[in-house]
Scaffold this motif. Structure first.
Motif, PDB file in Angstrom:
ATOM      1  N   TYR A 146       0.848  -1.195   0.000  1.00 29.88           N
ATOM      2  CA  TYR A 146       0.000   0.000   0.000  1.00 29.88           C
ATOM      3  C   TYR A 146       0.881   1.241   0.000  1.00 29.88           C
ATOM      4  O   TYR A 146       1.918   1.279   0.665  1.00 29.88           O
ATOM      5  N   ASP A 147       0.438   2.257  -0.730  1.00 27.18           N
ATOM      6  CA  ASP A 147       1.128   3.546  -0.679  1.00 27.18           C
ATOM      7  C   ASP A 147       0.409   4.453   0.317  1.00 27.18           C
ATOM      8  O   ASP A 147      -0.622   4.082   0.897  1.00 27.18           O
ATOM      9  N   ALA A 148       0.947   5.638   0.530  1.00 27.41           N
ATOM     10  CA  ALA A 148       0.403   6.543   1.543  1.00 27.41           C
ATOM     11  C   ALA A 148      -1.049   6.915   1.257  1.00 27.41           C
ATOM     12  O   ALA A 148      -1.888   6.931   2.173  1.00 27.41           O
ATOM     13  N   ASP A 149      -1.370   7.198   0.005  1.00 33.13           N
ATOM     14  CA  ASP A 149      -2.740   7.612  -0.331  1.00 33.13           C
ATOM     15  C   ASP A 149      -3.735   6.500  -0.039  1.00 33.13           C
ATOM     16  O   ASP A 149      -4.833   6.756   0.482  1.00 33.13           O
ATOM     17  N   SER A 150      -3.378   5.271  -0.369  1.00 34.67           N
ATOM     18  CA  SER A 150      -4.272   4.142  -0.113  1.00 34.67           C
ATOM     19  C   SER A 150      -4.503   3.964   1.379  1.00 34.67           C
ATOM     20  O   SER A 150      -5.635   3.723   1.830  1.00 34.67           O
ATOM     21  N   LEU A 151      -3.439   4.072   2.161  1.00 28.15           N
ATOM     22  CA  LEU A 151      -3.564   3.901   3.610  1.00 28.15           C
ATOM     23  C   LEU A 151      -4.382   5.025   4.242  1.00 28.15           C
ATOM     24  O   LEU A 151      -5.196   4.780   5.145  1.00 28.15           O
ATOM     25  N   LYS A 152      -4.197   6.262   3.761  1.00 28.05           N
ATOM     26  CA  LYS A 152      -4.985   7.386   4.275  1.00 28.05           C
ATOM     27  C   LYS A 152      -6.473   7.157   4.036  1.00 28.05           C
ATOM     28  O   LYS A 152      -7.315   7.394   4.917  1.00 28.05           O
ATOM     29  N   ALA A 153      -6.808   6.709   2.836  1.00 28.44           N
ATOM     30  CA  ALA A 153      -8.214   6.483   2.496  1.00 28.44           C
ATOM     31  C   ALA A 153      -8.806   5.368   3.352  1.00 28.44           C
ATOM     32  O   ALA A 153      -9.938   5.477   3.861  1.00 28.44           O
ATOM     33  N   LEU A 154      -8.068   4.278   3.538  1.00 24.31           N
ATOM     34  CA  LEU A 154      -8.547   3.188   4.387  1.00 24.31           C
ATOM     35  C   LEU A 154      -8.670   3.628   5.836  1.00 24.31           C
ATOM     36  O   LEU A 154      -9.601   3.223   6.547  1.00 24.31           O
ATOM     37  N   ALA A 155      -7.748   4.483   6.282  1.00 22.69           N
ATOM     38  CA  ALA A 155      -7.778   4.964   7.663  1.00 22.69           C
ATOM     39  C   ALA A 155      -9.052   5.756   7.951  1.00 22.69           C
ATOM     40  O   ALA A 155      -9.638   5.641   9.035  1.00 22.69           O
ATOM     41  N   GLU A 156      -9.486   6.536   6.991  1.00 25.36           N
ATOM     42  CA  GLU A 156     -10.712   7.325   7.180  1.00 25.36           C
ATOM     43  C   GLU A 156     -11.912   6.405   7.396  1.00 25.36           C
ATOM     44  O   GLU A 156     -12.758   6.657   8.258  1.00 25.36           O
ATOM     45  N   VAL A 157     -11.987   5.342   6.616  1.00 20.39           N
ATOM     46  CA  VAL A 157     -13.102   4.398   6.754  1.00 20.39           C
ATOM     47  C   VAL A 157     -12.990   3.637   8.072  1.00 20.39           C
ATOM     48  O   VAL A 157     -13.982   3.465   8.795  1.00 20.39           O
ATOM     49  N   ALA A 158     -11.784   3.188   8.407  1.00 19.68           N
ATOM     50  CA  ALA A 158     -11.588   2.443   9.653  1.00 19.68           C
ATOM     51  C   ALA A 158     -11.962   3.289  10.862  1.00 19.68           C
ATOM     52  O   ALA A 158     -12.605   2.809  11.810  1.00 19.68           O
ATOM     53  N   ARG A 159     -11.605   4.560  10.828  1.00 20.47           N
ATOM     54  CA  ARG A 159     -11.917   5.468  11.935  1.00 20.47           C
ATOM     55  C   ARG A 159     -13.430   5.676  12.039  1.00 20.47           C
ATOM     56  O   ARG A 159     -13.988   5.726  13.144  1.00 20.47           O
ATOM     57  N   LEU A 160     -14.098   5.789  10.907  1.00 23.25           N
ATOM     58  CA  LEU A 160     -15.543   6.011  10.881  1.00 23.25           C
ATOM     59  C   LEU A 160     -16.297   4.868  11.560  1.00 23.25           C
ATOM     60  O   LEU A 160     -17.275   5.100  12.285  1.00 23.25           O
ATOM     61  N   TYR A 161     -15.826   3.632  11.358  1.00 22.86           N
ATOM     62  CA  TYR A 161     -16.556   2.472  11.870  1.00 22.86           C
ATOM     63  C   TYR A 161     -15.869   1.827  13.082  1.00 22.86           C
ATOM     64  O   TYR A 161     -16.326   0.794  13.576  1.00 22.86           O
ATOM     65  N   GLY A 162     -14.795   2.432  13.562  1.00 19.36           N
ATOM     66  CA  GLY A 162     -14.111   1.884  14.727  1.00 19.36           C
ATOM     67  C   GLY A 162     -13.495   0.520  14.484  1.00 19.36           C
ATOM     68  O   GLY A 162     -13.446  -0.328  15.386  1.00 19.36           O
ATOM     69  N   ILE A 163     -13.008   0.288  13.287  1.00 14.73           N
ATOM     70  CA  ILE A 163     -12.404  -1.003  12.949  1.00 14.73           C
ATOM     71  C   ILE A 163     -11.038  -1.131  13.614  1.00 14.73           C
ATOM     72  O   ILE A 163     -10.247  -0.187  13.626  1.00 14.73           O
ATOM     73  N   ILE A 164     -10.761  -2.291  14.167  1.00 10.06           N
ATOM     74  CA  ILE A 164      -9.406  -2.599  14.636  1.00 10.06           C
ATOM     75  C   ILE A 164      -8.618  -3.113  13.437  1.00 10.06           C
ATOM     76  O   ILE A 164      -8.998  -4.110  12.816  1.00 10.06           O
ATOM     77  N   VAL A 165      -7.546  -2.436  13.088  1.00  4.51           N
ATOM     78  CA  VAL A 165      -6.722  -2.839  11.948  1.00  4.51           C
ATOM     79  C   VAL A 165      -5.458  -3.512  12.463  1.00  4.51           C
ATOM     80  O   VAL A 165      -4.706  -2.912  13.243  1.00  4.51           O
ATOM     81  N   VAL A 166      -5.261  -4.752  12.056  1.00  2.80           N
ATOM     82  CA  VAL A 166      -4.005  -5.437  12.337  1.00  2.80           C
ATOM     83  C   VAL A 166      -3.115  -5.258  11.111  1.00  2.80           C
ATOM     84  O   VAL A 166      -3.397  -5.807  10.043  1.00  2.80           O
ATOM     85  N   ALA A 167      -2.079  -4.450  11.244  1.00  2.60           N
ATOM     86  CA  ALA A 167      -1.133  -4.225  10.157  1.00  2.60           C
ATOM     87  C   ALA A 167      -0.054  -5.300  10.254  1.00  2.60           C
ATOM     88  O   ALA A 167       0.890  -5.185  11.040  1.00  2.60           O
ATOM     89  N   ASP A 168      -0.235  -6.365   9.482  1.00  2.55           N
ATOM     90  CA  ASP A 168       0.735  -7.456   9.484  1.00  2.55           C
ATOM     91  C   ASP A 168       1.914  -7.025   8.613  1.00  2.55           C
ATOM     92  O   ASP A 168       1.886  -7.159   7.391  1.00  2.55           O
ATOM     93  N   GLU A 169       2.941  -6.508   9.271  1.00  2.09           N
ATOM     94  CA  GLU A 169       4.094  -5.931   8.573  1.00  2.09           C
ATOM     95  C   GLU A 169       5.309  -6.838   8.672  1.00  2.09           C
ATOM     96  O   GLU A 169       6.450  -6.374   8.725  1.00  2.09           O
ATOM     97  N   ILE A 170       5.071  -8.138   8.656  1.00  5.00           N
ATOM     98  CA  ILE A 170       6.148  -9.101   8.795  1.00  5.00           C
ATOM     99  C   ILE A 170       7.163  -8.993   7.656  1.00  5.00           C
ATOM    100  O   ILE A 170       8.333  -9.343   7.806  1.00  5.00           O
ATOM    101  N   TYR A 171       6.711  -8.459   6.483  1.00  2.00           N
ATOM    102  CA  TYR A 171       7.615  -8.297   5.334  1.00  2.00           C
ATOM    103  C   TYR A 171       8.033  -6.839   5.121  1.00  2.00           C
ATOM    104  O   TYR A 171       8.638  -6.520   4.101  1.00  2.00           O
ATOM    105  N   ALA A 172       7.706  -5.966   6.054  1.00  2.00           N
ATOM    106  CA  ALA A 172       7.948  -4.531   5.855  1.00  2.00           C
ATOM    107  C   ALA A 172       9.400  -4.231   5.514  1.00  2.00           C
ATOM    108  O   ALA A 172       9.695  -3.445   4.603  1.00  2.00           O
ATOM    109  N   GLU A 173      10.319  -4.863   6.240  1.00  2.00           N
ATOM    110  CA  GLU A 173      11.736  -4.546   6.053  1.00  2.00           C
ATOM    111  C   GLU A 173      12.313  -5.173   4.785  1.00  2.00           C
ATOM    112  O   GLU A 173      13.475  -4.946   4.452  1.00  2.00           O
ATOM    113  N   THR A 174      11.519  -5.982   4.089  1.00  2.00           N
ATOM    114  CA  THR A 174      11.981  -6.533   2.806  1.00  2.00           C
ATOM    115  C   THR A 174      11.543  -5.672   1.622  1.00  2.00           C
ATOM    116  O   THR A 174      11.831  -6.027   0.480  1.00  2.00           O
TER     117      THR A 174
END
Length: 422
Positions: free
Chosen positions: A182-210
């Motif tokens: 995901y790029d920054a714009d995609s994450l920002k857009a998803l964050a707005e929806v998650a905040r609206l509905y109180g979604i718990i987001v698990v960011a599985d970043e096990i591959y982040a450093e790759t």
């Protein structure tokens, strides 16, 4: 004798993890004398950095039970690591340590009553974990033209149906099985929806450093109050068998963290003390680790680019990965030829490839895709990681020459698939 109807209803019908099963099947065929190229299990091919191995040796004498939430020094070190990476003021109290991120994600689902939302395709174990707990699972389809990213408007449309429900959304990026992120714009857009509905987001970043470009973006930056970061040592540090995972939960989710700690206290207690002490080194600032990450990313980027070019030349389609070591590959362009061979599903496709070429892949159906779509997931990890790291700075080698010299089994896999496709 126990009978099937005496088993927990949530266990009945579940199969072993597809990624672990393909590894066991591949090893059994190799023991039988078959020439198998293992592109099934996504295990890092790289050695654990020597500085981390040395730390494990140094602390091999540590034998005490450690606190359930983890060694405090490790929790402090992990918090500082993510402070530096994302600019978020994490504290030691926000960190939870467990026996791999897989177990921590399961414990989180156990501790929180909520429906599980996962983009499809996604890693093989998220849904079975929810099923073990008797929870509802919803697959939210994604498309290759969107780089397999969940779209904010589609998440919003789904949540509008029952806006008050508790929901857990797992976002894995870079993704297993696609290698996309995901790029920054995609994450920002998803964050707005998650905040609206109180979604718990698990960011599985096990591959982040790759991430090949070293420019990973975290959902926690845009939705800090509702994002749980999940990671560990298995992928970027080459230490899958060490079984050390970490989670970072914000203050707003402290009751969830406390509940997970209670579960841990009654199940695994804590993970091995020597491993936790060694992990302090893995998450500390280090020129040696920085160099290791730069080199592993360069190796994976070269291999990914080579594999994509070779397989696209055969007529297969895929989105180009930006991290990790996976390709989600469509054989749909070969559908007519495959049907002539009696192949109508991704599962049949992988069975036939293993039988006739010795290339072990996983079907897209294991990752939540329709079996008829003819997708496979390739883990391009069957190479000597130590050898590749030693050769990556040889400027005389082109991308193709580097892969041919250091990753011969991956070259053979492409050759076999190309010949078989014809």
């Amino acid at each position: 004798m126990i009978k099937v109807n005496q088993l927990n209803r949530n266990v009945r019908g579940l199969k072993p993890s597809a990624t672990l099963q393909i590894n066991e099947d591949s090893n059994r065929l190799i023991q039988q004398g078959r020439d198998i190229i293992k592109l099934g299990l996504g295990q890092s091919p790289f050695p654990v950095p020597e500085v981390v191995v040395s730390a494990l040796r140094l602390h091999a004498h540590e034998k005490d039970y450690l606190p359930v939430k983890g060694l405090y020094l490790l929790r402090e070190t992990v918090a500082r690591y993510y402070q530096r990476r994302d600019g978020i003021p994490w504290q030691a109290e926000d960190v939870l340590v467990g026996p791999g991120s897989k177990e921590l994600i399961f414990n989180l689902q156990m501790a929180c009553e909520g429906d599980l939302l996962i983009p499809a395709p996604s890693w093989v174990s998220y849904a079975p974990q929810a099923q073990l707990l008797g929870r509802k699972v919803f697959h939210l389809p994604t498309k290759p033209e969107n780089h397999w990213r969940l779209q904010a408007d589609e998440l919003d449309a789904f949540c509008q149906q029952e806006p008050e429900r508790t929901r857990i959304l797992i976002l894995n990026y870079p993704s297993n099985p696609t290698g996309c992120s995901y790029d920054a714009d995609s994450l920002k857009a998803l964050a707005e929806v998650a905040r609206l509905y109180g979604i718990i987001v698990v960011a599985d970043e096990i591959y982040a450093e790759t991430t090949f470009a070293g420019n990973h973006q975290s959902m926690s930056v845009y939705y800090p109050e509702g994002t749980v970061i999940s990671s560990g040592l298995s992928k970027w540090c080459g230490a899958g068998g060490w079984r050390l995972g970490v989670m970072l939960l914000p203050d707003t989710l402290r009751p969830l963290q406390d509940a997970m700690a209670i579960i841990a206290s009654e199940t695994f207690t804590s993970i091995s003390a020597p491993t936790q002490y060694a992990a302090c080194t893995a998450f500390s600032e280090s020129a040696a680790l920085d160099a290791y990450l730069v080199a592993t990313r360069a190796v994976l980027k070269r291999i990914s680019s080579y594999m994509v070019k070779r397989l696209r030349a055969v007529g297969l389609k895929m989105e180009e990965p930006v991290g990790g070591f996976y390709l989600l590959t469509s054989f749909a362009a070969l559908r007519a030829k495959l049907e002539q061979k009696g192949i109508f599903s991704s599962e049949q496709l992988c069975e036939k490839l293993l039988e006739e070429t010795g290339v072990a892949l996983l079907p897209g159906s294991d990752f939540g895709l329709d079996d008829s779509q003819l997708y496979t997931r390739m883990a391009f990890v069957d190479f000597d990681g130590d050898r590749a790291l030693n050769a990556i700075n040889d400027s005389s080698l082109s991308e193709e020459a580097f892969v041919e010299a250091n990753c011969p089994k991956l070259v053979q896999a492409c050759d076999r698939i190309e010949n078989w496709s014809k």
